[in-house]
Structure formats: structure tokens, C-alpha cells
Design an enzyme around this catalytic site. Sequence first.
Site, PDB file in Angstrom:
ATOM      1  N   SER A   1       0.822  -1.212   0.000  1.00 53.43           N
ATOM      2  CA  SER A   1       0.000   0.000   0.000  1.00 53.43           C
ATOM      3  C   SER A   1       0.860   1.267   0.000  1.00 53.43           C
ATOM      4  O   SER A   1       2.004   1.264   0.472  1.00 53.43           O
ATOM      5  CB  SER A   1      -0.913   0.014   1.225  1.00 53.43           C
ATOM      6  OG  SER A   1      -1.647  -1.183   1.292  1.00 53.43           O
TER       7      SER A   1
HETATM    8  N1  SAM Z   1      -0.483  -5.037   4.042  1.00 53.03           N
HETATM    9  C1  SAM Z   1       0.230  -5.337   2.822  1.00 53.03           C
HETATM   10  C2  SAM Z   1       1.616  -4.784   2.819  1.00 53.03           C
HETATM   11  O1  SAM Z   1       2.010  -4.100   3.783  1.00 53.03           O
HETATM   12  O2  SAM Z   1       2.359  -5.057   1.865  1.00 53.03           O
HETATM   13  C3  SAM Z   1      -0.514  -4.924   1.583  1.00 53.03           C
HETATM   14  C4  SAM Z   1      -1.714  -5.732   1.387  1.00 53.03           C
HETATM   15  S1  SAM Z   1      -2.305  -5.870  -0.262  1.00 53.03           S
HETATM   16  C5  SAM Z   1      -2.990  -4.294  -0.556  1.00 53.03           C
HETATM   17  C6  SAM Z   1      -3.719  -6.931   0.075  1.00 53.03           C
HETATM   18  C7  SAM Z   1      -3.312  -8.354   0.411  1.00 53.03           C
HETATM   19  O3  SAM Z   1      -4.475  -9.029   0.897  1.00 53.03           O
HETATM   20  C8  SAM Z   1      -2.824  -9.150  -0.787  1.00 53.03           C
HETATM   21  O4  SAM Z   1      -1.549  -9.661  -0.527  1.00 53.03           O
HETATM   22  C9  SAM Z   1      -3.859 -10.260  -0.933  1.00 53.03           C
HETATM   23  O5  SAM Z   1      -3.329 -11.480  -1.395  1.00 53.03           O
HETATM   24  C10 SAM Z   1      -4.373 -10.370   0.505  1.00 53.03           C
HETATM   25  N2  SAM Z   1      -5.685 -11.005   0.665  1.00 53.03           N
HETATM   26  C11 SAM Z   1      -6.791 -10.872  -0.097  1.00 53.03           C
HETATM   27  N3  SAM Z   1      -7.787 -11.615   0.422  1.00 53.03           N
HETATM   28  C12 SAM Z   1      -7.315 -12.213   1.547  1.00 53.03           C
HETATM   29  C13 SAM Z   1      -7.856 -13.097   2.515  1.00 53.03           C
HETATM   30  N4  SAM Z   1      -9.112 -13.553   2.478  1.00 53.03           N
HETATM   31  N5  SAM Z   1      -7.063 -13.502   3.531  1.00 53.03           N
HETATM   32  C14 SAM Z   1      -5.773 -13.084   3.621  1.00 53.03           C
HETATM   33  N6  SAM Z   1      -5.194 -12.257   2.719  1.00 53.03           N
HETATM   34  C15 SAM Z   1      -5.956 -11.820   1.694  1.00 53.03           C
END
Ligand code: SAM
Length: 209
Positions: A56
Site C-alpha cells: 500500500s
Molecule cells: N499489508 C500489505 C503490505 O504491507 O504489503 C498490503 C496488502 S495488499 C494491498 C492486500 C493483500 O491481501 C494481498 O496480498 C492479498 O493477497 C491479501 N488477501 C486478499 N484476500 C485475503 C484473505 N481472504 N485472507 C488473507 N489475505 C488476503
Amino acid sequence: MREWMVSTQLVPRGIRDKRVLAAMKRVPRHLFVDHSMANRAYDDSALPIGEGQTISQPYMVAVMTELLELTGNEKVLEIGTGSGYQAAVLAELAKEVFTIERVAALAEAAIQRLRELFYQNVQVRMGDGTLGWPEEAPFDRIIITAASPKIPDPLMDQLSNAGIVVVPVGGRYSQQLLKLKKTDKGVQEEYHTPCVFVPLIGEYGWKEG
Ligand code: SAM
């Protein structure tokens, strides 16, 4: 670069929590992206981390972290580990961090990075974060770093009394940050910054595809 990021992107946009600003000066964001992208790590934007996912924008990390009102004693659950950067920022500010990522390759890379940086108060699990982490519940804070149609019911059940949830809620392609606080008198909801996150995919999130 981190000083510059904080003074040009975070302070002018209203981030005031000194602990959050200090944590974001400390965590080496360039180590959470691919080498080829390291020179863009402190840009004012989200960046690709592979598997169609993103780390992000620094400002969004700062706003969400500030809204969590961390004092240092909290047990925090993060859904969407991604690169592990947000988890590292949380680890600087809370007692314990539990973070769940659904994409195995990202979870493994995050585990490796967090270990190399000696973050000992973070645990990473691979799986569907919309189900939460029942064995470790209740959590004082829950942060969802992917776009959610609503707060998944299991996460509400795993929130402690007086707990706070921060989550981008809304449609699949545009959302608004929601801060929800459990109080004796019920639940308080406040809407904040508009935002665009990748979707939360899971049993209580969006369907894949
Ligand atoms: N917090 C992260 C960072 O600091 O790099 C960025 C997160 S990214 C915007 C969103 C993440 O949520 C992705 O890696 C995606 O694979 C994960 N995601 C989506 N659905 C999910 C779920 N049900 N459970 C866990 N992770 C999930």
C-alpha cells in the site's frame, strides 16, 4: 529517503501521531519490495509485489495505523500480509501482531523478510483471513488491508470489548476507510479517506475472479 517520505507525504496530509511517524521513519520499506523496485519504494504510491498484489501507499499505511490508536500493549490481527510492511509498522507500535495472507508465495516471502529484520512479535499464517485466527482471539485491534464488502462476521466475533477495526469497505473498485469501535454503548462507526485496495477474497469477502 524515509525522513523525506514522512515530511513530504505524511505530515502535510495530517498524520499527527508521533509514534506512527517515528515507526515509519524506522521501517526500511525498500526491503519489502523487489530489488528492481527499491528506488521507487519511497514514492507516494502503492507498488506491485507480485501475484497481482500491492504494497500500500505509505500515506494509506500511516492513516490506517493512526486510526488504530496503538499504545504498545495491543494484540493486533492484520488480514492481508502482502509484503509484510504494514505488519512491521504494527510490530513497532503494538505488543503482538498476527497476520494472515491467502497467497502462499507472498506469505513465505513476508515470513523470510520479517525474520531477517528480527521482528519477533509477528506471526504470519497462510489462509483465508476472513475467518480470522480463532485460537488467538480476542484481538484488541483488527486491520484489513484489502477491500471488503463489509466487516467479515468472524472478525467481529474475534474483536475484544473496546476493540477497534480499520478496513476499506465499499465496492470492489473503490472504497472508503471505515473505523469501527466497540464500546459499552454499542458500536461507533466513522468513515474516513476514500481509497482503492485490491479485493479481499474469501468466504466472507469477494468471490475469486
Ligand atoms: N499489508 C500489505 C503490505 O504491507 O504489503 C498490503 C496488502 S495488499 C494491498 C492486500 C493483500 O491481501 C494481498 O496480498 C492479498 O493477497 C491479501 N488477501 C486478499 N484476500 C485475503 C484473505 N481472504 N485472507 C488473507 N489475505 C488476503
